[in-house]
Design a protein around this motif. Structure first.
Motif, PDB file in Angstrom:
ATOM      1  N   MET B   1      11.946   7.246   3.546  1.00 14.78           N
ATOM      2  CA  MET B   1      12.181   6.605   2.234  1.00 14.78           C
ATOM      3  C   MET B   1      10.890   6.614   1.427  1.00 14.78           C
ATOM      4  SD  MET B   1      13.844   2.855   1.558  1.00 14.78           S
ATOM      5  CE  MET B   1      15.268   3.114   2.582  1.00 14.78           C
ATOM      6  N   GLU B   2      10.977   7.035   0.163  1.00 15.01           N
ATOM      7  CA  GLU B   2       9.740   7.146  -0.604  1.00 15.01           C
ATOM      8  C   GLU B   2       9.259   5.756  -1.049  1.00 15.01           C
ATOM      9  OE1 GLU B   2      11.450   6.304  -4.490  1.00 15.01           O
ATOM     10  OE2 GLU B   2       9.446   7.108  -4.330  1.00 15.01           O
ATOM     11  N   VAL B   3       7.946   5.686  -1.321  1.00 12.01           N
ATOM     12  CA  VAL B   3       7.310   4.380  -1.487  1.00 12.01           C
ATOM     13  C   VAL B   3       7.898   3.555  -2.639  1.00 12.01           C
ATOM     14  CG1 VAL B   3       5.353   5.148  -2.916  1.00 12.01           C
ATOM     15  CG2 VAL B   3       5.069   3.219  -1.375  1.00 12.01           C
ATOM     16  N   GLY B   4       8.301   4.226  -3.724  1.00 14.99           N
ATOM     17  CA  GLY B   4       8.890   3.505  -4.870  1.00 14.99           C
ATOM     18  C   GLY B   4      10.144   2.764  -4.459  1.00 14.99           C
ATOM     19  N   VAL B   6      10.927   1.696  -1.386  1.00 17.03           N
ATOM     20  CA  VAL B   6      10.603   0.566  -0.505  1.00 17.03           C
ATOM     21  C   VAL B   6      10.073  -0.611  -1.327  1.00 17.03           C
ATOM     22  CG1 VAL B   6       9.453  -0.170   1.613  1.00 17.03           C
ATOM     23  CG2 VAL B   6       9.956   2.236   1.285  1.00 17.03           C
ATOM     24  N   ARG B   7       9.251  -0.273  -2.358  1.00 19.02           N
ATOM     25  CA  ARG B   7       8.721  -1.340  -3.219  1.00 19.02           C
ATOM     26  C   ARG B   7       9.866  -2.079  -3.917  1.00 19.02           C
ATOM     27  NH1 ARG B   7       5.043  -0.611  -7.339  1.00 19.02           N
ATOM     28  NH2 ARG B   7       3.439  -2.069  -6.661  1.00 19.02           N
ATOM     29  N   ARG B   8      10.859  -1.296  -4.379  1.00 15.50           N
ATOM     30  CA  ARG B   8      11.997  -1.923  -5.065  1.00 15.50           C
ATOM     31  C   ARG B   8      12.783  -2.779  -4.084  1.00 15.50           C
ATOM     32  NH1 ARG B   8      11.925   2.714  -7.952  1.00 15.50           N
ATOM     33  NH2 ARG B   8      13.324   3.843  -6.532  1.00 15.50           N
ATOM     34  N   GLN B   9      12.912  -2.299  -2.839  1.00 18.06           N
ATOM     35  CA  GLN B   9      13.597  -3.072  -1.798  1.00 18.06           C
ATOM     36  C   GLN B   9      12.881  -4.397  -1.570  1.00 18.06           C
ATOM     37  OE1 GLN B   9      13.818  -0.641   1.851  1.00 18.06           O
ATOM     38  NE2 GLN B   9      15.873  -1.444   2.103  1.00 18.06           N
ATOM     39  N   TRP B  10      11.545  -4.308  -1.544  1.00 19.32           N
ATOM     40  CA  TRP B  10      10.722  -5.501  -1.321  1.00 19.32           C
ATOM     41  C   TRP B  10      10.938  -6.512  -2.441  1.00 19.32           C
ATOM     42  CZ3 TRP B  10       7.080  -8.322  -3.869  1.00 19.32           C
ATOM     43  CH2 TRP B  10       6.263  -9.184  -3.117  1.00 19.32           C
ATOM     44  N   VAL B  11      10.939  -6.021  -3.687  1.00 16.44           N
ATOM     45  CA  VAL B  11      11.130  -6.909  -4.833  1.00 16.44           C
ATOM     46  C   VAL B  11      12.501  -7.577  -4.751  1.00 16.44           C
ATOM     47  CG1 VAL B  11      11.399  -7.023  -7.346  1.00 16.44           C
ATOM     48  CG2 VAL B  11       9.531  -5.704  -6.376  1.00 16.44           C
ATOM     49  N   ASP B  12      13.543  -6.779  -4.485  1.00 11.26           N
ATOM     50  CA  ASP B  12      14.901  -7.327  -4.414  1.00 11.26           C
ATOM     51  C   ASP B  12      15.030  -8.336  -3.277  1.00 11.26           C
ATOM     52  OD1 ASP B  12      16.515  -4.169  -5.337  1.00 11.26           O
ATOM     53  OD2 ASP B  12      15.694  -5.800  -6.563  1.00 11.26           O
ATOM     54  N   TYR B  13      14.428  -8.010  -2.146  1.00  7.15           N
ATOM     55  CA  TYR B  13      14.507  -8.911  -0.998  1.00  7.15           C
ATOM     56  C   TYR B  13      13.791 -10.221  -1.286  1.00  7.15           C
ATOM     57  CZ  TYR B  13      15.057 -10.269   3.867  1.00  7.15           C
ATOM     58  OH  TYR B  13      15.414 -10.934   5.011  1.00  7.15           O
ATOM     59  N   GLU B 137       6.549  -4.724   3.865  1.00  8.20           N
ATOM     60  CA  GLU B 137       5.174  -4.605   3.375  1.00  8.20           C
ATOM     61  C   GLU B 137       4.409  -3.564   4.178  1.00  8.20           C
ATOM     62  OE1 GLU B 137       3.239  -8.459   3.079  1.00  8.20           O
ATOM     63  OE2 GLU B 137       4.704  -9.142   1.596  1.00  8.20           O
ATOM     64  N   GLN B 138       4.609  -3.583   5.489  1.00  6.87           N
ATOM     65  CA  GLN B 138       3.926  -2.617   6.341  1.00  6.87           C
ATOM     66  C   GLN B 138       4.341  -1.190   5.980  1.00  6.87           C
ATOM     67  OE1 GLN B 138       4.862  -4.067  10.270  1.00  6.87           O
ATOM     68  NE2 GLN B 138       3.453  -5.788  10.033  1.00  6.87           N
ATOM     69  N   GLN B 139       5.627  -1.031   5.666  1.00  4.80           N
ATOM     70  CA  GLN B 139       6.133   0.297   5.279  1.00  4.80           C
ATOM     71  C   GLN B 139       5.474   0.760   3.980  1.00  4.80           C
ATOM     72  OE1 GLN B 139      10.415   1.135   5.215  1.00  4.80           O
ATOM     73  NE2 GLN B 139      10.690  -0.569   6.636  1.00  4.80           N
ATOM     74  N   ILE B 140       5.340  -0.171   3.032  1.00  5.01           N
ATOM     75  CA  ILE B 140       4.733   0.152   1.730  1.00  5.01           C
ATOM     76  C   ILE B 140       3.282   0.593   1.935  1.00  5.01           C
ATOM     77  CG2 ILE B 140       3.976  -0.762  -0.509  1.00  5.01           C
ATOM     78  CD1 ILE B 140       6.411  -2.687  -0.361  1.00  5.01           C
ATOM     79  N   VAL B 141       2.546  -0.207   2.692  1.00  4.49           N
ATOM     80  CA  VAL B 141       1.131   0.073   2.933  1.00  4.49           C
ATOM     81  C   VAL B 141       0.961   1.387   3.695  1.00  4.49           C
ATOM     82  CG1 VAL B 141      -0.944  -0.767   4.129  1.00  4.49           C
ATOM     83  CG2 VAL B 141       0.432  -2.357   2.808  1.00  4.49           C
ATOM     84  N   ALA B 142       1.813   1.606   4.691  1.00  8.42           N
ATOM     85  CA  ALA B 142       1.749   2.840   5.480  1.00  8.42           C
ATOM     86  C   ALA B 142       2.005   4.061   4.623  1.00  8.42           C
ATOM     87  CB  ALA B 142       2.743   2.772   6.631  1.00  8.42           C
ATOM     88  N   ALA B 143       2.840   3.902   3.588  1.00  5.58           N
ATOM     89  CA  ALA B 143       3.151   5.014   2.684  1.00  5.58           C
ATOM     90  C   ALA B 143       2.109   5.141   1.572  1.00  5.58           C
ATOM     91  CB  ALA B 143       4.538   4.823   2.094  1.00  5.58           C
TER      92      ALA B 143
END
Lengths: 161, 154
Positions: B1-4, B6-13, B137-143
């Motif tokens: 999954m591309e970083v954008g 995952v970031r959107r997932q994080w915001v929604d969550y 968050e870890q996924q975002i940082v890793a990407a």
């Protein structure tokens, strides 16, 4: 939310010390039995350009201030005023409460000039007036926010001047 | 999954956690305190909360299991849990503690046992939610991405 007293003459010299620190960061002693709250207050204060020492209870705080039990045997009360510019303490702590700690600090001829702020998660008017009457500079309601620290610094800078 | 994504997932969550009342404004305070000098501040505080809470829940279970319950002890533990959950913004845990303290005052063992169950439930729920959030968050940082900053404006 913060509740404060009008400026008090007795805390004048320590206010001046806070102001004249110049290049030196104000040094705050934060006392709280909760490890989470200690971490939180430390970060809040560091983000406001303060040097921070934390203590997990009243006796440890007094030891740091040079007012511990074993220090009492010295005829000369050591207490190190230059060490600390502000003491912020939780009210509800097992053993020595924040109020007990406040009293001990105000009893000390050396440390009584240092402003003491009491924090509590409970808004109890009798508790608040008791602390202010004993000489607490301010009473702050937990959980603390960055805006509370800003207000605290503002209040300390403006009073006792 | 591309970083954008995952970031959107994080915001929604994150938004859902606030809207469902698991977290309140105090959690935002913690996020705002996190910076380059302290990039793991939130997860460090939350880890402390997990450790502290689990010990308190054990102590509460033990205290309410005594033949003669010491309500002063029970209340002291609940007060501590209420304080720490409030400090990190774990709203539902905090509210469960408020109800619990009322029954301590009434010295009602049965009601206290029910409250303890409720507090445990809320605690494990928020723990689960926060762990999910940290994984994102870890996924975002890793990407190679940056964790979004949440304002209260949503």
């Amino acid at each position: 939310m913060a509740i404060s007293t009008p400026s008090s003459a007795s805390s004048g010299s320590s206010m001046a010390a806070l102001m004249e620190n110049g290049d030196q960061l104000p040094h705050v002693l934060a006392v709280d039995d909760s490890v989470i709250d200690r971490k939180l207050i430390e970060k809040l204060l560091k983000n406001s350009s303060c040097k921070v020492t934390t203590a997990e209870n009243g006796p440890r705080a007094l030891e740091f201030l040079g007012l511990g039990d074993h220090d009492r045997h010295n005829s000369l009360e050591k207490g190190n005023v230059s060490k600390v510019n502000l003491i912020i303490t939780d009210y509800c702590m097992p053993g020595m409460t924040g109020y007990d700690l406040l009293k001990k600090i105000k009893e000390s001829s050396v440390m009584r000039e240092v402003p003491v702020v009491i924090m509590s998660s409970e808004n109890v008017p009798t508790r608040i007036s008791k602390c202010l009457e004993e000489g607490a500079q301010m009473f702050m309601l937990k959980p603390l926010k960055q805006s509370d620290i800003k207000r605290l610094k503002c209040h300390l800078m403006n009073s006792g001047n | 999954m591309e970083v954008g994504q995952v970031r959107r997932q994080w915001v929604d969550y994150t938004k859902s956690l606030f809207l469902e009342g698991y977290l309140d404004g105090q959690f935002l305070q913690l996020q705002q305190l996190q910076d380059e000098s302290n990039p793991d501040f939130v997860s460090e505080v939350v880890s402390l909360f997990f450790g502290d809470s689990e010990k308190l829940l054990n102590d509460l279970t033990l205290a309410l299991d005594q033949p003669i319950v010491n309500f002063k002890t029970v209340d002291a533990h609940v007060h501590q849990l209420k304080g720490s959950s409030s400090s990190i913004g774990a709203q539902r845990v905090k509210n469960a503690c408020v109800a619990f303290r009322n029954f301590c005052e009434e010295q009602n063992v049965e009601a206290c046992l029910r409250c303890l169950q409720h507090v445990k439930q809320e605690y494990y729920l928020v723990k689960n939610k926060l762990e999910t959030l940290f994984r994102l968050e870890q996924q975002i940082v890793a990407a190679g991405g940056a964790i979004p900053m949440m304002g209260l404006g949503f």
